[in-house]
Design an enzyme around this catalytic site. Structure first.
Site, PDB file in Angstrom:
ATOM      1  N   ARG A   3       0.824  -1.208   0.000  1.00 11.57           N
ATOM      2  CA  ARG A   3       0.000   0.000   0.000  1.00 11.57           C
ATOM      3  C   ARG A   3       0.856   1.254   0.000  1.00 11.57           C
ATOM      4  NH1 ARG A   3      -5.174  -0.833   3.960  1.00 11.57           N
ATOM      5  NH2 ARG A   3      -6.075  -2.549   2.791  1.00 11.57           N
ATOM      6  N   TRP A  12       3.150  10.323  -7.057  1.00  8.19           N
ATOM      7  CA  TRP A  12       4.064  10.750  -8.117  1.00  8.19           C
ATOM      8  C   TRP A  12       3.304  10.997  -9.411  1.00  8.19           C
ATOM      9  CZ3 TRP A  12       8.504  12.936  -8.566  1.00  8.19           C
ATOM     10  CH2 TRP A  12       9.152  12.958  -9.786  1.00  8.19           C
ATOM     11  N   ALA A  17       1.139  14.632 -13.474  1.00  8.01           N
ATOM     12  CA  ALA A  17      -0.027  15.097 -14.229  1.00  8.01           C
ATOM     13  C   ALA A  17      -0.256  16.589 -14.013  1.00  8.01           C
ATOM     14  CB  ALA A  17      -1.271  14.299 -13.814  1.00  8.01           C
ATOM     15  N   PHE A  25       1.189  25.180 -11.201  1.00  9.82           N
ATOM     16  CA  PHE A  25       1.961  24.174 -10.468  1.00  9.82           C
ATOM     17  C   PHE A  25       3.416  24.164 -10.943  1.00  9.82           C
ATOM     18  CE2 PHE A  25       3.331  19.816  -9.387  1.00  9.82           C
ATOM     19  CZ  PHE A  25       3.081  19.858  -8.023  1.00  9.82           C
ATOM     20  N   ARG A  26       3.631  24.337 -12.241  1.00  7.12           N
ATOM     21  CA  ARG A  26       5.004  24.403 -12.754  1.00  7.12           C
ATOM     22  C   ARG A  26       5.730  25.617 -12.166  1.00  7.12           C
ATOM     23  NH1 ARG A  26       2.307  22.683 -17.447  1.00  7.12           N
ATOM     24  NH2 ARG A  26       2.229  24.781 -18.324  1.00  7.12           N
ATOM     25  N   ARG A  49      14.329  27.780   8.195  1.00  4.84           N
ATOM     26  CA  ARG A  49      14.471  27.192   6.851  1.00  4.84           C
ATOM     27  C   ARG A  49      13.302  26.270   6.542  1.00  4.84           C
ATOM     28  NH1 ARG A  49      20.313  25.417   8.366  1.00  4.84           N
ATOM     29  NH2 ARG A  49      21.337  27.423   8.331  1.00  4.84           N
ATOM     30  N   GLU A  63      -2.592  23.964  -4.198  1.00  6.48           N
ATOM     31  CA  GLU A  63      -2.745  24.045  -5.658  1.00  6.48           C
ATOM     32  C   GLU A  63      -3.183  22.703  -6.232  1.00  6.48           C
ATOM     33  OE1 GLU A  63      -3.289  25.683  -9.025  1.00  6.48           O
ATOM     34  OE2 GLU A  63      -2.123  26.968  -7.680  1.00  6.48           O
ATOM     35  N   HIS A  81     -22.311  25.965 -14.320  1.00 10.62           N
ATOM     36  CA  HIS A  81     -23.298  25.793 -13.263  1.00 10.62           C
ATOM     37  C   HIS A  81     -22.915  26.734 -12.124  1.00 10.62           C
ATOM     38  CE1 HIS A  81     -25.599  23.968 -10.022  1.00 10.62           C
ATOM     39  NE2 HIS A  81     -26.314  23.357 -10.958  1.00 10.62           N
ATOM     40  N   LYS A  88     -15.514  26.211  -7.377  1.00 13.69           N
ATOM     41  CA  LYS A  88     -14.213  26.465  -8.002  1.00 13.69           C
ATOM     42  C   LYS A  88     -13.607  27.764  -7.480  1.00 13.69           C
ATOM     43  CE  LYS A  88     -14.604  24.183 -12.487  1.00 13.69           C
ATOM     44  NZ  LYS A  88     -14.612  24.462 -13.932  1.00 13.69           N
TER      45      LYS A  88
END
Length: 117
Positions: A3, A12, A17, A25-26, A49, A63, A81, A88
């Site tokens: 698991r 990952w 994705a 995200f990039r 740190r 994100e 909608h 969202k």
């Protein structure tokens, strides 16, 4: 044990994705790449740190959740909608709050490092 490996592989895949499909995200991955070494320059104490890197990781996690909500919402109904639009907007607002937390944390650390505080 299986698991744990499966969860790691799924995590990952999700990050890959998101990196392929989401510009935000990039950009956060780039911010993380800068934040890790910069945290060692700006902060002398290990816990500071950790906080500086941690707020970027928190932003990335939120994100990912925002992206998941948006993708799932589009899958449920591709039509506009009002309720889904509000959902969202709320998940996007969560990213905005996390971005503010990260930005203010880094501003405070930089101000301290520059001797302004």
């Amino acid at each position: 044990m299986f698991r744990m490996w499966r969860a790691t592989i799924n995590s990952w895949r999700g990050m890959v994705a998101a990196a392929k499909s989401e510009q935000a995200f990039r950009e956060e991955l780039v911010a993380l790449a800068f934040a890790v070494p910069l945290a060692f320059v700006v902060a002398s104490q290990p816990w500071k740190r950790l906080v500086l890197v941690g707020v970027i990781l928190l932003l990335m996690a939120i994100e990912l959740l925002n992206t998941a909500v948006e993708k799932l919402s589009d899958h449920v109904t591709p039509a506009l909608h009002p309720d889904i639009g509000r959902i969202k907007d709320m998940s996007s607002a969560a990213v905005g709050v996390a971005l503010a937390i990260a930005g203010l944390t880094w501003l405070l650390a930089l101000a301290e490092w520059l001797g302004l505080l």
